[in-house]
Design a protein around this motif. Structure first.
Motif, PDB file in Angstrom:
ATOM      1  N   GLY A  61       0.847  -1.193   0.000  1.00 18.00           N
ATOM      2  CA  GLY A  61       0.000   0.000   0.000  1.00 18.00           C
ATOM      3  C   GLY A  61       0.878   1.236   0.000  1.00 18.00           C
ATOM      4  O   GLY A  61       1.819   1.324   0.801  1.00 18.00           O
ATOM      5  N   VAL A  62       0.591   2.170  -0.902  1.00 16.52           N
ATOM      6  CA  VAL A  62       1.434   3.361  -1.028  1.00 16.52           C
ATOM      7  C   VAL A  62       0.564   4.614  -1.107  1.00 16.52           C
ATOM      8  O   VAL A  62      -0.465   4.623  -1.797  1.00 16.52           O
ATOM      9  CB  VAL A  62       2.303   3.292  -2.314  1.00 16.52           C
ATOM     10  N   GLY A  63       0.983   5.664  -0.404  1.00 17.02           N
ATOM     11  CA  GLY A  63       0.291   6.943  -0.499  1.00 17.02           C
ATOM     12  C   GLY A  63       0.585   7.565  -1.854  1.00 17.02           C
ATOM     13  O   GLY A  63       1.733   7.552  -2.301  1.00 17.02           O
ATOM     14  N   CYS A  64      -0.461   8.086  -2.516  1.00 13.89           N
ATOM     15  CA  CYS A  64      -0.253   8.637  -3.853  1.00 13.89           C
ATOM     16  C   CYS A  64      -1.357   9.619  -4.213  1.00 13.89           C
ATOM     17  O   CYS A  64      -2.536   9.328  -4.030  1.00 13.89           O
ATOM     18  CB  CYS A  64      -0.234   7.494  -4.877  1.00 13.89           C
ATOM     19  N   ASP A  65      -0.958  10.769  -4.743  1.00 19.74           N
ATOM     20  CA  ASP A  65      -1.909  11.724  -5.305  1.00 19.74           C
ATOM     21  C   ASP A  65      -1.873  11.531  -6.814  1.00 19.74           C
ATOM     22  O   ASP A  65      -0.918  11.938  -7.483  1.00 19.74           O
ATOM     23  CB  ASP A  65      -1.489  13.155  -4.933  1.00 19.74           C
ATOM     24  N   VAL A  66      -2.904  10.870  -7.361  1.00 16.75           N
ATOM     25  CA  VAL A  66      -2.873  10.522  -8.790  1.00 16.75           C
ATOM     26  C   VAL A  66      -2.860  11.739  -9.702  1.00 16.75           C
ATOM     27  O   VAL A  66      -2.464  11.644 -10.868  1.00 16.75           O
ATOM     28  CB  VAL A  66      -4.043   9.588  -9.187  1.00 16.75           C
ATOM     29  N   THR A  67      -3.265  12.896  -9.182  1.00  9.99           N
ATOM     30  CA  THR A  67      -3.282  14.099 -10.022  1.00  9.99           C
ATOM     31  C   THR A  67      -1.881  14.668 -10.228  1.00  9.99           C
ATOM     32  O   THR A  67      -1.668  15.512 -11.086  1.00  9.99           O
ATOM     33  CB  THR A  67      -4.165  15.219  -9.420  1.00  9.99           C
ATOM     34  N   ASP A  68      -0.925  14.194  -9.437  1.00  7.51           N
ATOM     35  CA  ASP A  68       0.434  14.730  -9.469  1.00  7.51           C
ATOM     36  C   ASP A  68       1.399  13.688 -10.048  1.00  7.51           C
ATOM     37  O   ASP A  68       1.620  12.636  -9.455  1.00  7.51           O
ATOM     38  CB  ASP A  68       0.852  15.103  -8.045  1.00  7.51           C
ATOM     39  N   ALA A  69       1.972  13.989 -11.207  1.00  9.19           N
ATOM     40  CA  ALA A  69       2.831  13.027 -11.899  1.00  9.19           C
ATOM     41  C   ALA A  69       4.031  12.596 -11.052  1.00  9.19           C
ATOM     42  O   ALA A  69       4.425  11.422 -11.071  1.00  9.19           O
ATOM     43  CB  ALA A  69       3.313  13.621 -13.226  1.00  9.19           C
ATOM     44  N   ALA A  70       4.605  13.510 -10.301  1.00  8.59           N
ATOM     45  CA  ALA A  70       5.768  13.172  -9.471  1.00  8.59           C
ATOM     46  C   ALA A  70       5.377  12.211  -8.353  1.00  8.59           C
ATOM     47  O   ALA A  70       6.125  11.278  -8.021  1.00  8.59           O
ATOM     48  CB  ALA A  70       6.382  14.439  -8.885  1.00  8.59           C
ATOM     49  N   SER A  71       4.196  12.409  -7.789  1.00  4.59           N
ATOM     50  CA  SER A  71       3.695  11.523  -6.740  1.00  4.59           C
ATOM     51  C   SER A  71       3.445  10.124  -7.298  1.00  4.59           C
ATOM     52  O   SER A  71       3.770   9.103  -6.672  1.00  4.59           O
ATOM     53  CB  SER A  71       2.395  12.093  -6.146  1.00  4.59           C
ATOM     54  N   VAL A  72       2.883  10.061  -8.507  1.00  2.00           N
ATOM     55  CA  VAL A  72       2.628   8.772  -9.168  1.00  2.00           C
ATOM     56  C   VAL A  72       3.951   8.058  -9.449  1.00  2.00           C
ATOM     57  O   VAL A  72       4.095   6.857  -9.193  1.00  2.00           O
ATOM     58  CB  VAL A  72       1.829   8.980 -10.483  1.00  2.00           C
ATOM     59  N   GLU A  73       4.913   8.795  -9.950  1.00  4.74           N
ATOM     60  CA  GLU A  73       6.238   8.228 -10.252  1.00  4.74           C
ATOM     61  C   GLU A  73       6.872   7.640  -8.999  1.00  4.74           C
ATOM     62  O   GLU A  73       7.376   6.506  -9.012  1.00  4.74           O
ATOM     63  CB  GLU A  73       7.141   9.324 -10.843  1.00  4.74           C
TER      64      GLU A  73
END
Length: 253
Positions: A61-73
């Motif tokens: 499980g990972v925290g991620c803001d899908v709207t932010d490309a750097a967060s997704v990466e």
């Protein structure tokens, strides 16, 4: 080739009563390893632990803001270091908005599109090359009956437009990636009993809505999760570019 050596990425699966969580469980029961991406990192880790314990698969499980490309990466770099190669992507993360069009602000419009459309783009764009390279992939978009019938359930114009955008995205992507063993489909749920609708349908209003559902009940998250799991099977490789309705017959077209 079996799904037990592959991972399914499910976005927005942290919520306790959501379609994402039910889907992560259903996929794990079918043998997939699971990666949960959610804005709520604690929720994502909680689901991953639950899945690993209940189904005996690998889960992260990972925290991620899908709207932010750097967060997704960053999130997917963690996923790739923790579990087997990705074989399925379920673009479930989404937000709704009941705001009437004449009242919607440009900020709200952008936010609805950012999560539902750009979020799906960020995750899919990052993972699709690996699916193509390995010659196997299953991508599923969570659209909505609102996209097909033009709102009128819970979502207003912004939500319907964003969810319709996902349908066009999925269909065109299905054409491009088909030759590489990657299928792309959409699921369009109707009224499902999740936290999004909790408390909003009570008494007379609930009776009115259910009167328009031929099977006579609200959908369960598992009703949607089972279909997504079916679309992700290796055996479902000849199904692509399709939209599946899960609405109890409330919208037949």
């Amino acid at each position: 080739m079996s799904v037990s050596d592959k991972t399914a990425v499910v976005t927005g699966a942290g919520s306790k009563r959501g379609i994402g969580r039910a889907t992560a469980h259903a996929l794990a029961a079918a043998g997939w390893n699971i990666a949960v991406l959610d804005l709520d990192e604690a929720g994502a880790k909680d689901v991953a632990t639950e899945i690993a314990e209940q189904h005996g698969v690998q889960a992260v499980g990972v925290g991620c803001d899908v709207t932010d490309a750097a967060s997704v990466e960053a999130a997917l770099a963690v996923v790739e270091g923790a579990v087997p190669p990705v074989g399925a992507v379920v673009n479930n993360a989404g937000i709704t908005s009941p705001t009437p069009f004449l009242e919607v602000t440009s900020e709200e419009w952008e936010r609805i599109f950012a999560v539902n459309v750009r979020g799906s783009y960020n995750v899919t764009r990052r993972l699709a090359p690996g699916l193509v390279e390995r010659g196997f992939g299953r991508i599923v978009f969570l659209s909505s009956v609102s996209a097909e019938r033009g709102g009128g359930v819970f979502g207003g114009v912004a939500y319907s437009a964003a969810k319709a955008g996902q349908l066009g995205f999925a269909r065109a992507l299905a054409r491009e990636l088909g030759p590489n063993g990657v299928t792309v489909n959409s699921v369009a749920p109707g009224l499902i009993d999740t936290d999004i609708t909790a408390g909003k349908l009570v008494g007379e209003k609930e009776k009115q809505v259910l009167a328009g559902v031929p099977v006579g009940r609200k959908g369960r998250a598992a009703d949607v999760a089972d279909l997504i799991t079916y679309l992700c099977r290796e055996e479902s490789g000849y199904i692509t570019g399709a939209t599946y309705d899960v609405n109890g017959g409330a919208h037949i077209h």
